[in-house]
Design an enzyme around this catalytic site. Structure first.
Site, PDB file in Angstrom:
ATOM      1  N   THR A   1       0.819  -1.202   0.000  1.00 10.52           N
ATOM      2  CA  THR A   1       0.000   0.000   0.000  1.00 10.52           C
ATOM      3  C   THR A   1       0.860   1.262   0.000  1.00 10.52           C
ATOM      4  O   THR A   1       1.989   1.242   0.523  1.00 10.52           O
ATOM      5  CB  THR A   1      -0.909   0.014   1.250  1.00 10.52           C
ATOM      6  OG1 THR A   1      -1.517   1.288   1.378  1.00 10.52           O
ATOM      7  CG2 THR A   1      -0.126  -0.274   2.535  1.00 10.52           C
ATOM      8  N   ASP A   2       0.293   2.340  -0.524  1.00 14.86           N
ATOM      9  CA  ASP A   2       1.012   3.624  -0.470  1.00 14.86           C
ATOM     10  C   ASP A   2       1.126   4.143   0.963  1.00 14.86           C
ATOM     11  O   ASP A   2       1.920   5.038   1.247  1.00 14.86           O
ATOM     12  CB  ASP A   2       0.340   4.672  -1.362  1.00 14.86           C
ATOM     13  CG  ASP A   2      -1.113   4.958  -1.009  1.00 14.86           C
ATOM     14  OD1 ASP A   2      -1.650   4.345  -0.071  1.00 14.86           O
ATOM     15  OD2 ASP A   2      -1.729   5.813  -1.696  1.00 14.86           O
ATOM     16  N   GLU A   3       0.325   3.560   1.881  1.00 10.70           N
ATOM     17  CA  GLU A   3       0.360   4.046   3.274  1.00 10.70           C
ATOM     18  C   GLU A   3       1.707   3.789   3.933  1.00 10.70           C
ATOM     19  O   GLU A   3       2.011   4.387   4.972  1.00 10.70           O
ATOM     20  CB  GLU A   3      -0.770   3.414   4.098  1.00 10.70           C
ATOM     21  CG  GLU A   3      -2.129   3.842   3.603  1.00 10.70           C
ATOM     22  CD  GLU A   3      -3.255   3.637   4.603  1.00 10.70           C
ATOM     23  OE1 GLU A   3      -2.984   3.500   5.803  1.00 10.70           O
ATOM     24  OE2 GLU A   3      -4.407   3.612   4.156  1.00 10.70           O
TER      25      GLU A   3
ATOM     26  N   LYS B   1       2.051  -3.397   7.403  1.00 10.47           N
ATOM     27  CA  LYS B   1       2.275  -3.590   5.962  1.00 10.47           C
ATOM     28  C   LYS B   1       3.738  -3.280   5.608  1.00 10.47           C
ATOM     29  O   LYS B   1       4.352  -3.982   4.804  1.00 10.47           O
ATOM     30  CB  LYS B   1       1.342  -2.687   5.134  1.00 10.47           C
ATOM     31  CG  LYS B   1      -0.118  -3.058   5.177  1.00 10.47           C
ATOM     32  CD  LYS B   1      -0.441  -4.422   4.565  1.00 10.47           C
ATOM     33  CE  LYS B   1      -0.357  -4.457   3.062  1.00 10.47           C
ATOM     34  NZ  LYS B   1      -0.830  -5.775   2.526  1.00 10.47           N
TER      35      LYS B   1
ATOM     36  N   TYR C   1      -1.859  -0.331  11.084  1.00 12.95           N
ATOM     37  CA  TYR C   1      -2.050  -1.020   9.798  1.00 12.95           C
ATOM     38  C   TYR C   1      -0.845  -0.802   8.888  1.00 12.95           C
ATOM     39  O   TYR C   1      -0.237  -1.763   8.391  1.00 12.95           O
ATOM     40  CB  TYR C   1      -3.328  -0.513   9.102  1.00 12.95           C
ATOM     41  CG  TYR C   1      -3.373  -0.839   7.627  1.00 12.95           C
ATOM     42  CD1 TYR C   1      -3.543  -2.148   7.180  1.00 12.95           C
ATOM     43  CD2 TYR C   1      -3.227   0.165   6.660  1.00 12.95           C
ATOM     44  CE1 TYR C   1      -3.558  -2.457   5.825  1.00 12.95           C
ATOM     45  CE2 TYR C   1      -3.248  -0.125   5.308  1.00 12.95           C
ATOM     46  CZ  TYR C   1      -3.416  -1.438   4.882  1.00 12.95           C
ATOM     47  OH  TYR C   1      -3.428  -1.732   3.538  1.00 12.95           O
TER      48      TYR C   1
HETATM   49  P1  NAD Z   1     -10.235  -6.931   2.253  1.00 13.17           P
HETATM   50  O1  NAD Z   1     -10.225  -6.552   3.694  1.00 13.17           O
HETATM   51  O2  NAD Z   1     -11.431  -6.623   1.427  1.00 13.17           O
HETATM   52  O3  NAD Z   1      -9.967  -8.507   2.116  1.00 13.17           O
HETATM   53  C1  NAD Z   1      -8.968  -9.170   2.838  1.00 13.17           C
HETATM   54  C2  NAD Z   1      -9.164 -10.668   2.603  1.00 13.17           C
HETATM   55  O4  NAD Z   1      -8.122 -11.369   3.287  1.00 13.17           O
HETATM   56  C3  NAD Z   1     -10.486 -11.211   3.149  1.00 13.17           C
HETATM   57  O5  NAD Z   1     -11.108 -12.034   2.180  1.00 13.17           O
HETATM   58  C4  NAD Z   1     -10.075 -12.022   4.367  1.00 13.17           C
HETATM   59  O6  NAD Z   1     -10.944 -13.108   4.637  1.00 13.17           O
HETATM   60  C5  NAD Z   1      -8.688 -12.482   3.959  1.00 13.17           C
HETATM   61  N1  NAD Z   1      -7.841 -12.801   5.124  1.00 13.17           N
HETATM   62  C6  NAD Z   1      -7.657 -12.048   6.242  1.00 13.17           C
HETATM   63  N2  NAD Z   1      -6.835 -12.681   7.095  1.00 13.17           N
HETATM   64  C7  NAD Z   1      -6.480 -13.849   6.504  1.00 13.17           C
HETATM   65  C8  NAD Z   1      -5.636 -14.925   6.894  1.00 13.17           C
HETATM   66  N3  NAD Z   1      -4.992 -14.922   8.067  1.00 13.17           N
HETATM   67  N4  NAD Z   1      -5.478 -15.961   6.036  1.00 13.17           N
HETATM   68  C9  NAD Z   1      -6.138 -15.987   4.850  1.00 13.17           C
HETATM   69  N5  NAD Z   1      -6.960 -14.991   4.433  1.00 13.17           N
HETATM   70  C10 NAD Z   1      -7.125 -13.943   5.254  1.00 13.17           C
HETATM   71  O7  NAD Z   1      -8.920  -6.295   1.637  1.00 13.17           O
HETATM   72  P2  NAD Z   1      -8.687  -5.474   0.276  1.00 13.17           P
HETATM   73  O8  NAD Z   1      -9.159  -4.091   0.462  1.00 13.17           O
HETATM   74  O9  NAD Z   1      -9.147  -6.302  -0.852  1.00 13.17           O
HETATM   75  O10 NAD Z   1      -7.088  -5.417   0.271  1.00 13.17           O
HETATM   76  C11 NAD Z   1      -6.326  -6.485  -0.281  1.00 13.17           C
HETATM   77  C12 NAD Z   1      -4.848  -6.164  -0.148  1.00 13.17           C
HETATM   78  O11 NAD Z   1      -4.572  -4.929  -0.803  1.00 13.17           O
HETATM   79  C13 NAD Z   1      -4.388  -5.981   1.299  1.00 13.17           C
HETATM   80  O12 NAD Z   1      -3.122  -6.578   1.433  1.00 13.17           O
HETATM   81  C14 NAD Z   1      -4.308  -4.476   1.488  1.00 13.17           C
HETATM   82  O13 NAD Z   1      -3.325  -4.132   2.436  1.00 13.17           O
HETATM   83  C15 NAD Z   1      -3.923  -4.023   0.085  1.00 13.17           C
HETATM   84  N6  NAD Z   1      -4.374  -2.673  -0.280  1.00 13.17           N
HETATM   85  C16 NAD Z   1      -5.704  -2.351  -0.260  1.00 13.17           C
HETATM   86  C17 NAD Z   1      -6.111  -1.088  -0.689  1.00 13.17           C
HETATM   87  C18 NAD Z   1      -7.562  -0.676  -0.715  1.00 13.17           C
HETATM   88  O14 NAD Z   1      -7.852   0.479  -1.051  1.00 13.17           O
HETATM   89  N7  NAD Z   1      -8.515  -1.536  -0.404  1.00 13.17           N
HETATM   90  C19 NAD Z   1      -5.166  -0.162  -1.111  1.00 13.17           C
HETATM   91  C20 NAD Z   1      -3.808  -0.518  -1.049  1.00 13.17           C
HETATM   92  C21 NAD Z   1      -3.440  -1.786  -0.673  1.00 13.17           C
HETATM   93  O1  DAU Z   2      -4.130   4.074   0.503  1.00  8.10           O
HETATM   94  C1  DAU Z   2      -4.381   2.721   0.497  1.00  8.10           C
HETATM   95  C2  DAU Z   2      -5.224   2.313   1.676  1.00  8.10           C
HETATM   96  O2  DAU Z   2      -6.549   2.778   1.426  1.00  8.10           O
HETATM   97  C3  DAU Z   2      -5.229   0.803   1.921  1.00  8.10           C
HETATM   98  O3  DAU Z   2      -3.939   0.382   2.220  1.00  8.10           O
HETATM   99  C4  DAU Z   2      -6.211   0.439   3.049  1.00  8.10           C
HETATM  100  O4  DAU Z   2      -6.282  -0.968   3.195  1.00  8.10           O
HETATM  101  C5  DAU Z   2      -7.569   0.979   2.685  1.00  8.10           C
HETATM  102  O5  DAU Z   2      -8.488   0.714   3.727  1.00  8.10           O
HETATM  103  C6  DAU Z   2      -7.500   2.483   2.410  1.00  8.10           C
HETATM  104  O6  DAU Z   2      -7.200   3.204   3.641  1.00  8.10           O
HETATM  105  P1  DAU Z   2      -7.927   4.584   4.003  1.00  8.10           P
HETATM  106  O7  DAU Z   2      -7.839   4.779   5.451  1.00  8.10           O
HETATM  107  O8  DAU Z   2      -7.455   5.686   3.125  1.00  8.10           O
HETATM  108  O9  DAU Z   2      -9.444   4.198   3.522  1.00  8.10           O
HETATM  109  P2  DAU Z   2     -10.873   4.450   4.198  1.00  8.10           P
HETATM  110  O10 DAU Z   2     -11.885   4.061   3.185  1.00  8.10           O
HETATM  111  O11 DAU Z   2     -10.968   3.855   5.546  1.00  8.10           O
HETATM  112  O12 DAU Z   2     -10.911   6.032   4.369  1.00  8.10           O
HETATM  113  C7  DAU Z   2     -10.726   6.899   3.239  1.00  8.10           C
HETATM  114  C8  DAU Z   2     -10.751   8.322   3.772  1.00  8.10           C
HETATM  115  O13 DAU Z   2     -12.071   8.628   4.219  1.00  8.10           O
HETATM  116  C9  DAU Z   2      -9.836   8.579   4.963  1.00  8.10           C
HETATM  117  O14 DAU Z   2      -9.286   9.888   4.873  1.00  8.10           O
HETATM  118  C10 DAU Z   2     -10.768   8.497   6.179  1.00  8.10           C
HETATM  119  C11 DAU Z   2     -12.085   9.009   5.608  1.00  8.10           C
HETATM  120  N1  DAU Z   2     -13.306   8.418   6.219  1.00  8.10           N
HETATM  121  C12 DAU Z   2     -13.419   7.069   6.248  1.00  8.10           C
HETATM  122  C13 DAU Z   2     -14.531   6.464   6.809  1.00  8.10           C
HETATM  123  C14 DAU Z   2     -14.639   4.959   6.857  1.00  8.10           C
HETATM  124  C15 DAU Z   2     -14.323   9.242   6.707  1.00  8.10           C
HETATM  125  O15 DAU Z   2     -14.234  10.470   6.634  1.00  8.10           O
HETATM  126  N2  DAU Z   2     -15.423   8.636   7.247  1.00  8.10           N
HETATM  127  C16 DAU Z   2     -15.567   7.292   7.345  1.00  8.10           C
HETATM  128  O16 DAU Z   2     -16.598   6.822   7.890  1.00  8.10           O
END
Ligand code: NAD
Ligand code: DAU
Length: 341
Positions: A125-127, A157, A153
């Site tokens: 992730t970019d985080e 990562k 988190y």
């Molecule tokens: P998500 O939370 O929707 O899904 C995570 C999945 O992992 C779920 O299906 C869960 O059951 C499975 N899981 C959790 N723990 C596990 C374990 N111990 N063994 C096997 N499976 C397990 O996540 P997402 O948003 O699809 O993110 C996927 C990946 O991308 C993550 O690694 C996250 O850090 C990364 N990522 C997500 C975002 C985003 O915006 N969603 C952005 C950047 C990076």
């Molecule tokens: O940048 C990549 C990341 O993006 C991933 O690595 C994470 O897994 C993914 O969850 C996401 O993280 P964020 O914290 O940016 O996403 P989230 O959807 O939780 O929040 C997006 C923005 O919106 C953040 O600035 C917080 C704000 N927010 C979020 C929620 C859930 C609100 O203002 N209200 C809310 O209820």
């Protein structure tokens, strides 16, 4: 080619499984997922009967199970999506993030070392780069930006990324890492900003915006992210990191107002609530390496992607309404109950 996709019942992993199963009928795609609260087999319905797809339930932290799986399946490629992913949950329970995101990753790496692998890909992730100031729109994250994490988190990562790179250097494991910005699109769990706001706006419920809503995220359509990982698996160089993002920065308030406008709901639904602790200000990716080296080009910009995503949630109410009726309601109450009073 046999590919194990971990976390394939989650949002991005599920979209990636669809992409690979449909695009590569000759590949065997194994979806390995623990089915935590975020995992949902409903997402896999469109591919579950395809001959090149198989689901296995299991935990990436369970070493005997993972080694046994490698022994039986002898995968060529691992793509590790499995993780605890929600920043707000990491504030409440950091330990579970260390378990899955760090120990889960090292368990998979050890199995790759033991049984051999053509490629281990880590979805990061970019985080891990921390955040950027709001008044410096000229700054972007590159692959050389130092790690500077803010939340439990992102710390977990970043720890996982360092182990992946260490296994490349020390054990010559063929690895790649992708670091992407915020994904949006079909099948996202409604705890994350866009599906949360969509589902609540449709029910005419208040929309909890953290702080002043001026934090910026760089939105990437999940289909463009899947395409990027596909390219990295086929053309990426071992040991390399690739940033994925399409220059689609929006403030949270802009995102929420776009959703309200598209659904014809009033802005009076917006409710400013207590900020997230340690809330990152701005994320912005420089994707030049992925574009110039691998020829990646996103198909969506935010304006087209968000309309497609809204349409999907309107057309697939069953998928997300089932989630809202489960454990989710107690999660929502504990996370937002007091803030929304
Ligand atoms: P998500 O939370 O929707 O899904 C995570 C999945 O992992 C779920 O299906 C869960 O059951 C499975 N899981 C959790 N723990 C596990 C374990 N111990 N063994 C096997 N499976 C397990 O996540 P997402 O948003 O699809 O993110 C996927 C990946 O991308 C993550 O690694 C996250 O850090 C990364 N990522 C997500 C975002 C985003 O915006 N969603 C952005 C950047 C990076
Ligand atoms: O940048 C990549 C990341 O993006 C991933 O690595 C994470 O897994 C993914 O969850 C996401 O993280 P964020 O914290 O940016 O996403 P989230 O959807 O939780 O929040 C997006 C923005 O919106 C953040 O600035 C917080 C704000 N927010 C979020 C929620 C859930 C609100 O203002 N209200 C809310 O209820």
């Amino acid at each position: 080619m046999k590919i194990v996709v971990t976390g394939g019942a989650g949002f991005i992993g599920g979209n990636f499984v669809h992409h690979m199963v449909n695009k590569y009928p000759d590949y065997e795609i194994i979806n390995l997922d623990l089915l935590t609260y975020a995992g949902n087999l409903e997402t896999l319905k469109p591919v579950e009967d395809k001959p090149n797809y198989k689901f296995i339930k299991g935990d990436i932290v369970d070493r005997p199970f993972i080694f046994d799986l490698f022994e039986k399946e002898k995968p060529d490629i691992i793509v590790n999506f499995a993780a605890e992913t929600h920043v707000d949950r990491a504030v409440v329970d950091p330990e579970s993030f260390v378990r899955t995101n760090v120990t889960g990753t090292t368990t998979l790496l050890d199995a790759c070392k033991e049984y051999g692998i053509k490629r281990y890909h880590q979805v990061s992730t970019d985080e891990v780069y921390g955040d950027l100031p709001l008044d410096r729109p000229d700054l972007f994250f590159t692959e050389e930006t130092p790690l500077h994490t803010s939340s439990p988190y992102s710390a977990a990562k970043a720890g996982a990324d360092l182990f992946v790179l260490a296994y490349h250097r020390t054990f010559k494991l063929p690895v790649t890492i992708s670091r992407c910005s915020n994904n949006y699109g079909p099948y996202q769990f409604p705890e994350k900003l866009i599906p949360l706001m969509l589902s609540r706006a449709l029910a005419n419920e208040s929309l909890p915006v953290y702080g002043n809503g001026e934090n910026v995220r760089d939105w990437l359509h999940v289909a463009d992210h899947c395409e990027a990982i596909d390219l990295i698996l086929h053309k990426g160089r071992d040991g390399e990191i690739y940033n994925v993002g399409g220059h689609n920065e929006r403030t949270n308030l802009e995102v929420v107002k776009t959703i309200l406008k598209a659904l014809d709901r009033p802005e009076s639904l917006i409710k400013y609530v207590t900020d997230r602790p340690g809330h990152d200000r701005r994320y912005a990716i420089d994707p030049a390496k992925l574009e110039t080296e691998l020829g990646w080009k996103p198909k969506y910009n935010f304006d087209t992607g968000i309309q497609q995503t809204i349409r999907w949630y309107l057309d697939n109410e069953d998928w997300w309404k089932r989630i809202l009726s489960g454990e989710y309601s107690s999660y929502f109450e504990s996370m937002y109950g007091e803030r929304l009073q």
